[in-house]
Design an enzyme around this catalytic site. Structure first.
Site, PDB file in Angstrom:
ATOM      1  N   ARG A 128      67.129  47.568 -23.336  1.00 48.71           N
ATOM      2  CA  ARG A 128      65.711  47.309 -24.511  1.00 48.71           C
ATOM      3  C   ARG A 128      65.319  47.447 -25.205  1.00 48.71           C
ATOM      4  O   ARG A 128      64.963  46.862 -25.793  1.00 48.71           O
ATOM      5  CB  ARG A 128      64.948  48.707 -23.895  1.00 48.71           C
ATOM      6  CG  ARG A 128      64.884  48.802 -21.905  1.00 48.71           C
ATOM      7  CD  ARG A 128      64.570  47.726 -21.693  1.00 48.71           C
ATOM      8  NE  ARG A 128      64.580  48.136 -20.428  1.00 48.71           N
ATOM      9  CZ  ARG A 128      65.331  48.764 -18.954  1.00 48.71           C
ATOM     10  NH1 ARG A 128      66.360  47.725 -19.667  1.00 48.71           N
ATOM     11  NH2 ARG A 128      65.586  47.657 -17.970  1.00 48.71           N
ATOM     12  N   GLU A 166      66.697  44.503 -26.448  1.00 51.06           N
ATOM     13  CA  GLU A 166      65.616  43.218 -25.572  1.00 51.06           C
ATOM     14  C   GLU A 166      64.793  42.895 -26.124  1.00 51.06           C
ATOM     15  O   GLU A 166      64.630  41.804 -27.151  1.00 51.06           O
ATOM     16  CB  GLU A 166      65.318  43.554 -24.478  1.00 51.06           C
ATOM     17  CG  GLU A 166      64.695  43.142 -24.437  1.00 51.06           C
ATOM     18  CD  GLU A 166      63.982  43.128 -22.480  1.00 51.06           C
ATOM     19  OE1 GLU A 166      63.835  44.351 -22.267  1.00 51.06           O
ATOM     20  OE2 GLU A 166      64.819  42.642 -21.853  1.00 51.06           O
ATOM     21  N   SER A 173      68.263  46.996 -45.779  1.00 50.67           N
ATOM     22  CA  SER A 173      68.889  47.196 -44.842  1.00 50.67           C
ATOM     23  C   SER A 173      69.787  48.420 -43.831  1.00 50.67           C
ATOM     24  O   SER A 173      68.322  48.919 -43.577  1.00 50.67           O
ATOM     25  CB  SER A 173      70.043  48.705 -46.457  1.00 50.67           C
ATOM     26  OG  SER A 173      70.982  48.822 -46.357  1.00 50.67           O
TER      27      SER A 173
END
Lengths: 156, 156, 156, 156, 156, 156, 156, 156, 156, 156
Positions: free
Chosen positions: C103, C106, C129
């Site tokens: 997830r 995604e 960073s």
């Protein structure tokens, strides 16, 4: 160096590049300028200028103004095409197929852990920035022939 | 630099390395030696020494002798494990997952064509050798902090 | 939270992890400690502690001392296993197969360009960073149920 | 922030995007509007607006109406191009080549298991939704410089 | 169904599975129990039980107790091996090489967009959960022969 | 359901689809018809109709005639574009990037072996056909909300 | 044919195979039996026998009994190792690296669409089963030399 | 067979094919000819003709002449488009997504080693040519239904 | 040449090789024999001998006998380990990571189409066998230094 | 050889090639010239000429002049299209799908380590250049038929 051909753009690369790239390379070809010559006029390192041509670096308003003058491109067109932020990294697929670029990739593949070990021992845990970063290419010649010297300098 | 920990070998890497690698790294750890210290004793650059530890460079008979002394490893064992020719490039899969090594990979991905264009204009068509090649790492410090400087020098 | 099982190590992951990981996870399991509990004792954020358990973060000498106490692991063993520098990124292959981790992947896949555009407009060209970086996980509860809140904070 | 250039669309991305994307980005460029400015007018978070521009979020009829006003795009054209349901995830290939987006990917790669372990201990077995989900980007400044803060909030 | 052999574990899969998998499958083989029989005893669906055997589902304390009884495995051993949270998704690489599993993959490949279109029209923008989710397998027989019926039921 | 937008075709998908797909989707959009409405007229299941729109199923002469009527497309054009045999599977690359389709893929990845084990125990060695196969999508609503129910029925 | 060596198992393949494979191949080697000889005794086609040796086909109780006799393997051991259902397809990665197997792969790559077009014209839309399927290898000799003839016969 | 539709070309395949492919398929469609009918006229096997249509086989001058007559294509155009040598293998990516072609691929994946073992025992070490090679498709019908029979015949 | 070290086997390659490989390489190392020396004794080309050591070529009974003598390996052990047929192609993943082997790969990548065009014009449509094939390596020295000359000779 | 067709360019390759490639191949086809004939006129090896046609080699000013004459292409057009430096390696994806080119790839895959071992023993540690490199193709005929002989000669 005058007798070496200048670098031009392989047009089959264009679908991977921003619209500024063919504009800049076409003007460079028409004016027969090397990156060294353009870099001198613009006042930046020649690798940075080449990176800008390939859409890998952001142009400042001053860069745009000078490039417009040196390359005889209308400032307005350059401003429009170079506005926004570079979408980096899309010029090629990895591993590089181009033999010259592959050699650099191979250096990372073979020496990667050695660099990491030495950098860690010198700087501690951390990372070398690939963004707050500058690089240059130099030519050295000795009795064995020509040597290409590439220097990478990154903030730790 | 004395206060920085020395680099050691993550044992989960061992299946990808020649038998000399755990031998060398274990001795290095036992003697608490940095690559800089070993390099000084052996008389080679520290990146070259680190590459040798990772099986990426060939050891000369002199290297073996000195490594045996510095690291207190029986010369016979080292000779046997470092005989033959390095089978380079297998320490990691590409793209590198290690962030520090990835940064070098990213430089190739982003600047690859820029390097090629500038190198071609300086040297003509050809290639920079990744074999007849030396490299070093240096530390520079200015008001902005520390900078890692990596130099690649390859025969054209 | 006391009634939730604590996180343990799937032993089939061990070949991808440094030797410190099974040591730490086994002690955690034996002492039935959550990362929250360990983190409180060590004085670091619990995600940082979990990252350290998976070999993704470097342990300071103080971390090692406290972990040794909290987990009843001989300090010498921990020092030896946690010496050196983390070899990050090898715990899994990408794309992640674990649904919970997928997830997050995604979100990067779908929102990547949106984040970039907003970050660029707020900060200019540059980068956040992933190293000079901290992160935390919090739980919020409202009438719709529980919400997981993940915060990433990185130096620009 | 006024002095930062606004984000525009690299036209070489267009074949991966729905037809609404070039329409929206061209109007944004013509009107010189940042996502922050548009978001204020539309009444949604700026990351959500940027996601909508890249075809990653569905526009409500109200969104379409307001976007049409703010950007001076005929409502009919926007309605037609934004009808249907977003076909998410196709703006880029993974791993991301863009360095800024790669950093987020790297966080998932390195911290994935740490997030999972801490989330599991806090919430039990389950998953954080990437759909019933909101996210925002903030800028913090302290003596060390600027910090980008990204918050992910998902239903468990 | 009594005459069909029961499913056992191909031992070459073991390195991809948690330690509970060989324990459970060995006991199942020794007792010659089908998943249907075990499921009846434990009081869960047989696909859920099979998923638990492959390390893809979390066992509740009641599951562990019942499995321990049905399979004659010491409760302590099962508790220890099934503690923690499942690390899902690692039993195989995609695309599946097993022909039976490939057929399911092929259905997703061919019907993916059709499912999405119909689901969107029925439910609006959103997603079917693969976690808050149940599934079952049934056998139907008609004059044409046997039919396998798989039902997926997920929260929208 | 009347208030839900109908599914349309993301035009960036067109290069992956047969010429019938844009023809059919454009007519569907012009007539504002859901797949449910079209399916009722044609007398086939709505997932089958959606699959036909995406070039994943063969149209019978009767299908063509009815689609021509329902969608006001000249029968001749449809016949010409839908002649021949579907070249299935090319609408997307795997793994699916679309989150909704990915969830189905994830079910295969996580439950693949569990399905196989249960199917084998129920049917013996063999395979469920993905061709002599039908599928449907239903909506169930209970106090917890909406549930999507997908049924796959394949010849063994 | 008597003078041709018999096929044996490359032991580096073992981690990809079920435990029955090394048992069967070792016995075959000890008894110096060709697949043709074994197939005659067992009463099945020799390709089917070879597939069974590589874990790609299910053994019936009769197969097990006969194999046990022909190969002098205790029936109990064979029954235990061959129980359950084959987990097919894991003997190699695709594309095949073995030149002989690659040639078959190449035929699919080059002739795939031609087979599909001819099969569709002969049988209509549909598929040739790879499961309800038999195959054999024959040797033909003419003045040009030896010819390998492979026949695939699958239910439509 | 007269009632089966003939095979036509999915136009989204055209960018992967030589210019002769759309020419040939368009004429085939206009004349409503099956590959069987064309093959009879040209005097070659129908799979070979189909392969030639997809650019996978070289046309002899006689083939060109006959194809020109059967398909009413100007000989000059065919000669120009079919001159040179086929650039084989580019019609699709592997693994094949088309289910019918995938079944052939699956046979190679599952039976590859079995074929190799039997071929080796019959012919010794060596290889079956995929070039000096012929193949045909036949239809057999028995009480169980239709069977597709594919024969591969290659020089050893 | 006497002063060059002989080639030995990197033991981390062993899991990819047949059991004969470590046997042969260990004996070669113990006897300090180059492939040239072994090849002279066995009466075959040295590349063929090296290929046999890596499991890429079949040993005849005469080869086995001579290798047994030259290398002092019991004939029985060699016969057992070299029986059967080579399972070729598994010594490495492609693209090759070893720089020396990569150069050969790069030649195929860059010159592939040029070789094909010239071979087609010289031989017509067809293929060069990689099986009925011999190859050798020679060393030439001129004023520019050493040249490696590799010759490939394959049946058309 | 006169009766063999000449090699032409498959136009579906054009998007991967520089603009000089279609120009050169079209002229070659119009003049019906083999690479051998062109090579004789230009005074270079025919493989080098073919490589130049595919954009894999740099043309000198003399090459351009002669090619312009032999092929009747305006010198200015050729100069413009062949200026700059070749961007090598993009004509195909690896592994090669073309069977003839695949055979060369397969030789590298199977013989890679054997070549490396023999080259190392003959030359020591180092590498054969793929750039300072020449190659040729010859045809030999004996009683067994035709043999293709490819010679690679690279600087060590």
């Amino acid at each position: 160096m005058a007798s070496k051909p200048i670098a031009t753009l392989d047009t089959s690369l264009i679908p991977r590049l921003p619209p500024s790239s063919p504009t800049l390379f076409e003007a460079k070809k028409n004016k027969s300028l090397s990156f060294e010559a353009i870099a001198k006029e613009v006042g930046r390192d020649e690798v940075a200028i080449a990176a800008l041509f390939y859409g890998q670096a952001q142009a400042s308003p001053e860069d745009i103004e000078k490039l417009s003058q040196v390359l005889d491109i209308p400032a307005e067109q350059l401003e429009s095409q170079l506005s926004g932020y570079p979408d980096r990294g899309r010029t090629m697929d990895m591993p590089p197929k181009e033999p010259l670029i592959y050699r650099l990739y191979e250096i990372v593949q073979n020496y990667g852990y050695a660099y990491k070990a030495v950098l860690n021992e010198k700087f501690g845990d951390g990372i070398m920035s690939a963004i707050s970063f500058s690089t240059k290419v130099e030519k050295e010649t000795d009795e064995k022939g020509d040597w290409a010297v590439i220097t990478l300098r990154g903030k730790w």
